[in-house]
Design a protein around this motif. Structure first.
Motif, PDB file in Angstrom:
ATOM      1  N   VAL A 271       0.816  -1.213   0.000  1.00  0.00           N
ATOM      2  CA  VAL A 271       0.000   0.000   0.000  1.00  0.00           C
ATOM      3  C   VAL A 271       0.853   1.268   0.000  1.00  0.00           C
ATOM      4  N   VAL A 272       1.776   1.367   0.944  1.00  0.00           N
ATOM      5  CA  VAL A 272       2.543   2.612   1.091  1.00  0.00           C
ATOM      6  C   VAL A 272       3.361   2.950  -0.158  1.00  0.00           C
ATOM      7  N   PRO A 273       4.033   1.995  -0.810  1.00  0.00           N
ATOM      8  CA  PRO A 273       4.758   2.370  -2.038  1.00  0.00           C
ATOM      9  C   PRO A 273       3.851   2.965  -3.112  1.00  0.00           C
ATOM     10  N   GLN A 274       2.645   2.399  -3.277  1.00  0.00           N
ATOM     11  CA  GLN A 274       1.721   2.957  -4.266  1.00  0.00           C
ATOM     12  C   GLN A 274       1.208   4.328  -3.836  1.00  0.00           C
ATOM     13  N   ALA A 275       0.906   4.451  -2.539  1.00  0.00           N
ATOM     14  CA  ALA A 275       0.377   5.721  -2.039  1.00  0.00           C
ATOM     15  C   ALA A 275       1.410   6.833  -2.134  1.00  0.00           C
ATOM     16  N   THR A 276       2.668   6.504  -1.885  1.00  0.00           N
ATOM     17  CA  THR A 276       3.715   7.524  -1.900  1.00  0.00           C
ATOM     18  C   THR A 276       3.847   8.155  -3.278  1.00  0.00           C
ATOM     19  N   ARG A 277       3.786   7.337  -4.320  1.00  0.00           N
ATOM     20  CA  ARG A 277       3.888   7.882  -5.678  1.00  0.00           C
ATOM     21  C   ARG A 277       2.726   8.821  -5.984  1.00  0.00           C
ATOM     22  N   ARG A 278       1.574   8.544  -5.417  1.00  0.00           N
ATOM     23  CA  ARG A 278       0.401   9.363  -5.722  1.00  0.00           C
ATOM     24  C   ARG A 278       0.398  10.697  -4.975  1.00  0.00           C
ATOM     25  N   VAL A 279       1.082  10.765  -3.859  1.00  0.00           N
ATOM     26  CA  VAL A 279       1.000  11.972  -3.031  1.00  0.00           C
ATOM     27  C   VAL A 279       2.220  12.867  -3.166  1.00  0.00           C
ATOM     28  N   VAL A 280       3.100  12.590  -4.114  1.00  0.00           N
ATOM     29  CA  VAL A 280       4.292  13.429  -4.272  1.00  0.00           C
ATOM     30  C   VAL A 280       3.929  14.890  -4.543  1.00  0.00           C
ATOM     31  N   PRO A 281       3.013  15.209  -5.493  1.00  0.00           N
ATOM     32  CA  PRO A 281       2.689  16.630  -5.716  1.00  0.00           C
ATOM     33  C   PRO A 281       2.144  17.344  -4.482  1.00  0.00           C
ATOM     34  N   PRO A 282       1.132  16.797  -3.776  1.00  0.00           N
ATOM     35  CA  PRO A 282       0.685  17.515  -2.576  1.00  0.00           C
ATOM     36  C   PRO A 282       1.741  17.577  -1.487  1.00  0.00           C
ATOM     37  N   LEU A 283       2.623  16.572  -1.396  1.00  0.00           N
ATOM     38  CA  LEU A 283       3.711  16.645  -0.428  1.00  0.00           C
ATOM     39  C   LEU A 283       4.641  17.805  -0.746  1.00  0.00           C
ATOM     40  N   LEU A 284       4.944  17.984  -2.026  1.00  0.00           N
ATOM     41  CA  LEU A 284       5.805  19.097  -2.411  1.00  0.00           C
ATOM     42  C   LEU A 284       5.138  20.433  -2.092  1.00  0.00           C
ATOM     43  N   ASN A 285       3.827  20.511  -2.253  1.00  0.00           N
ATOM     44  CA  ASN A 285       3.124  21.744  -1.886  1.00  0.00           C
ATOM     45  C   ASN A 285       3.267  22.032  -0.395  1.00  0.00           C
ATOM     46  N   ASP A 286       3.133  21.008   0.438  1.00  0.00           N
ATOM     47  CA  ASP A 286       3.311  21.198   1.876  1.00  0.00           C
ATOM     48  C   ASP A 286       4.735  21.622   2.203  1.00  0.00           C
ATOM     49  N   PHE A 287       5.704  21.073   1.513  1.00  0.00           N
ATOM     50  CA  PHE A 287       7.096  21.418   1.792  1.00  0.00           C
ATOM     51  C   PHE A 287       7.423  22.834   1.330  1.00  0.00           C
ATOM     52  N   ILE A 288       6.747  23.299   0.287  1.00  0.00           N
ATOM     53  CA  ILE A 288       6.902  24.703  -0.100  1.00  0.00           C
ATOM     54  C   ILE A 288       6.396  25.603   1.026  1.00  0.00           C
ATOM     55  N   GLY A 289       5.247  25.223   1.594  1.00  0.00           N
ATOM     56  CA  GLY A 289       4.731  25.977   2.734  1.00  0.00           C
ATOM     57  C   GLY A 289       5.669  25.931   3.924  1.00  0.00           C
ATOM     58  N   LEU A 290       6.283  24.783   4.164  1.00  0.00           N
ATOM     59  CA  LEU A 290       7.233  24.655   5.267  1.00  0.00           C
ATOM     60  C   LEU A 290       8.430  25.574   5.061  1.00  0.00           C
ATOM     61  N   GLN A 291       8.935  25.623   3.837  1.00  0.00           N
ATOM     62  CA  GLN A 291      10.072  26.497   3.558  1.00  0.00           C
ATOM     63  C   GLN A 291       9.733  27.952   3.845  1.00  0.00           C
ATOM     64  N   LYS A 292       8.553  28.380   3.463  1.00  0.00           N
ATOM     65  CA  LYS A 292       8.167  29.766   3.717  1.00  0.00           C
ATOM     66  C   LYS A 292       7.976  30.021   5.204  1.00  0.00           C
ATOM     67  N   ASP A 293       7.466  29.032   5.920  1.00  0.00           N
ATOM     68  CA  ASP A 293       7.230  29.211   7.353  1.00  0.00           C
ATOM     69  C   ASP A 293       8.511  29.210   8.169  1.00  0.00           C
ATOM     70  N   THR A 294       9.660  28.895   7.550  1.00  0.00           N
ATOM     71  CA  THR A 294      10.918  29.032   8.295  1.00  0.00           C
ATOM     72  C   THR A 294      11.169  30.492   8.667  1.00  0.00           C
ATOM     73  N   ALA A 295      10.526  31.426   7.957  1.00  0.00           N
ATOM     74  CA  ALA A 295      10.667  32.841   8.313  1.00  0.00           C
ATOM     75  C   ALA A 295      10.012  33.152   9.652  1.00  0.00           C
ATOM     76  N   LEU A 296       9.114  32.280  10.119  1.00  0.00           N
ATOM     77  CA  LEU A 296       8.440  32.519  11.402  1.00  0.00           C
ATOM     78  C   LEU A 296       9.350  32.269  12.597  1.00  0.00           C
ATOM     79  N   VAL A 297      10.467  31.570  12.379  1.00  0.00           N
ATOM     80  CA  VAL A 297      11.315  31.202  13.514  1.00  0.00           C
ATOM     81  C   VAL A 297      12.010  32.411  14.112  1.00  0.00           C
ATOM     82  N   ASN A 298      11.891  33.577  13.468  1.00  0.00           N
ATOM     83  CA  ASN A 298      12.509  34.767  14.043  1.00  0.00           C
ATOM     84  C   ASN A 298      11.875  35.153  15.370  1.00  0.00           C
ATOM     85  N   VAL A 299      10.656  34.653  15.649  1.00  0.00           N
ATOM     86  CA  VAL A 299       9.985  35.016  16.902  1.00  0.00           C
ATOM     87  C   VAL A 299      10.685  34.425  18.117  1.00  0.00           C
ATOM     88  N   ILE A 300      11.498  33.376  17.926  1.00  0.00           N
ATOM     89  CA  ILE A 300      12.216  32.787  19.058  1.00  0.00           C
ATOM     90  C   ILE A 300      13.698  33.157  19.029  1.00  0.00           C
TER      91      ILE A 300
END
Length: 352
Positions: A271-300
């Motif tokens: 299951v997981v190998p098939q699922a991983t191939r299908r979710v690569v685009p939305p995973l990349l979208n989440d990681f783009i959001g993560l990269q932008k949210d690294t700017a929030l770490v200035n609060v600490i």
């Protein structure tokens, strides 16, 4: 049975006139802005350079007349033609050319509006956000600090992949035995997704040192940022993995279990190998959001690119250094966005 008569296409004079009107408005606006900027620039090389650029832009706008005039000519030919098939082709070309002229004119007007906004009030916006001297002074230090953002993003992405998959499998734990695990995973995902990322970063970055928790209280601010982003994005990635796992047809699971595979072995090998191939685009979208949210770490207090830019801004009372940070995020984000589009298009083509 009698054949239904096909309607005769109209010449499309209205569309052709609309295209010509749009091209005229764009051209007049360009010449007006060019003349105003030329007069405001004052004497000297800057004035002539600005004038040359404005003239080149005005000449480019004149090219908008090409599809507009093409629409008008096709309208005339459509009106004079007696061939219904030819009239249909000409009418379609009229619409296409008219919309091309109108769309290009609209884009030019938007660009002109942005240019006027930047140079309005004696170029106050340009001096505030795009001061060349401050950009040149701050760029090197900001680029060095941007390495912290990249380090946080890369390490957090690796950990998030593992943590998100664990959460997804926990939420899909089967049977009565897996009910408590499912409940814990659901509570975690719902709560974390409901809390803004900046609050989670603040609580972890300041709360763990104050609480004096062994091991965790001795981490650096960078690792607190990684931990906080892992906690936040693990919840989002878990839902992405879950959707991918649930998209695998149940017959795959049934066939695997009939061959003697356990639930975990089925997930791991089927299951997981098939699922991983299908979710690569939305995973990349989440990681783009993560990269932008690294700017929030200035609060600490993490000295990332944004914090470094704020230091320059506070010292010079100018935001051009923050524009450099925005440019760096654009440079790393847009190529990834195009990669996501390409992967999605490839998956659609494969499905077709």
């Amino acid at each position: 049975m009698t054949a239904t008569a096909q309607p005769v296409p109209t010449p499309g004079w209205g569309a052709a006139l609309a295209g010509l009107a749009a091209a005229t408005v764009a051209t007049v606006a360009t010449w007006s802005v060019a003349a105003a900027l030329f007069e405001a620039a004052g004497p000297g090389l800057w004035r002539w350079t600005l004038g040359a650029v404005a003239l080149a832009g005005a000449v480019a706008v004149l090219l908008v007349y090409r599809p507009a005039l093409d629409a008008w000519r096709c309208s005339s030919r459509c009106a004079a033609s007696a061939d219904v098939v030819e009239k249909r082709g000409l009418a379609a070309r009229v619409r296409e050319s008219a919309w091309t002229a109108s769309g290009t004119s609209f884009a030019i007007l938007c660009a002109l509006a942005l240019l006027v906004f930047v140079l309005a009030n004696d170029a106050a916006v340009q001096r505030t956000f795009f001061q060349g001297e401050l950009i040149g002074t701050s760029t090197l230090d900001i680029v060095r600090a941007f390495g912290t953002n990249l380090f946080i993003a890369v390490v957090a992405q690796v950990i998030v992949l593992v943590w998100g998959l664990v959460l997804a499998l926990a939420r899909l734990a089967p049977g009565r035995v897996g009910r408590p695990i499912r409940a814990l995973a659901i509570v975690y995902i719902d709560v974390i997704r409901a809390v803004p990322a900046i609050i989670v970063i603040y609580l972890i970055g300041f709360g763990l040192p104050i609480a004096q928790i062994p091991v965790l209280s001795g981490l650096s601010q960078t690792w607190y940022a990684i931990l906080a982003l892992t906690v936040v994005y693990g919840a989002y990635v878990a839902e992405v993995f879950r959707s991918g796992i649930e998209s695998v047809h149940p017959s795959q699971v049934s066939a695997s279990r009939s061959l003697g595979f356990s639930h975990l072995a089925t997930m791991r090998h089927v299951v997981v190998p098939q699922a991983t191939r299908r979710v690569v685009p939305p995973l990349l979208n989440d990681f783009i959001g993560l990269q932008k949210d690294t700017a929030l770490v200035n609060v600490i207090g993490t000295i990332d690119a944004f914090n470094q830019a704020k230091i320059f801004s506070a010292n010079h009372f100018n935001l051009s250094s923050v524009t450099v940070v925005a440019g760096l995020f654009i440079l790393i984000t847009i190529p990834q966005a195009r990669l996501v589009d390409r992967l999605i298009a490839r998956d659609k083509a494969r499905g077709a």
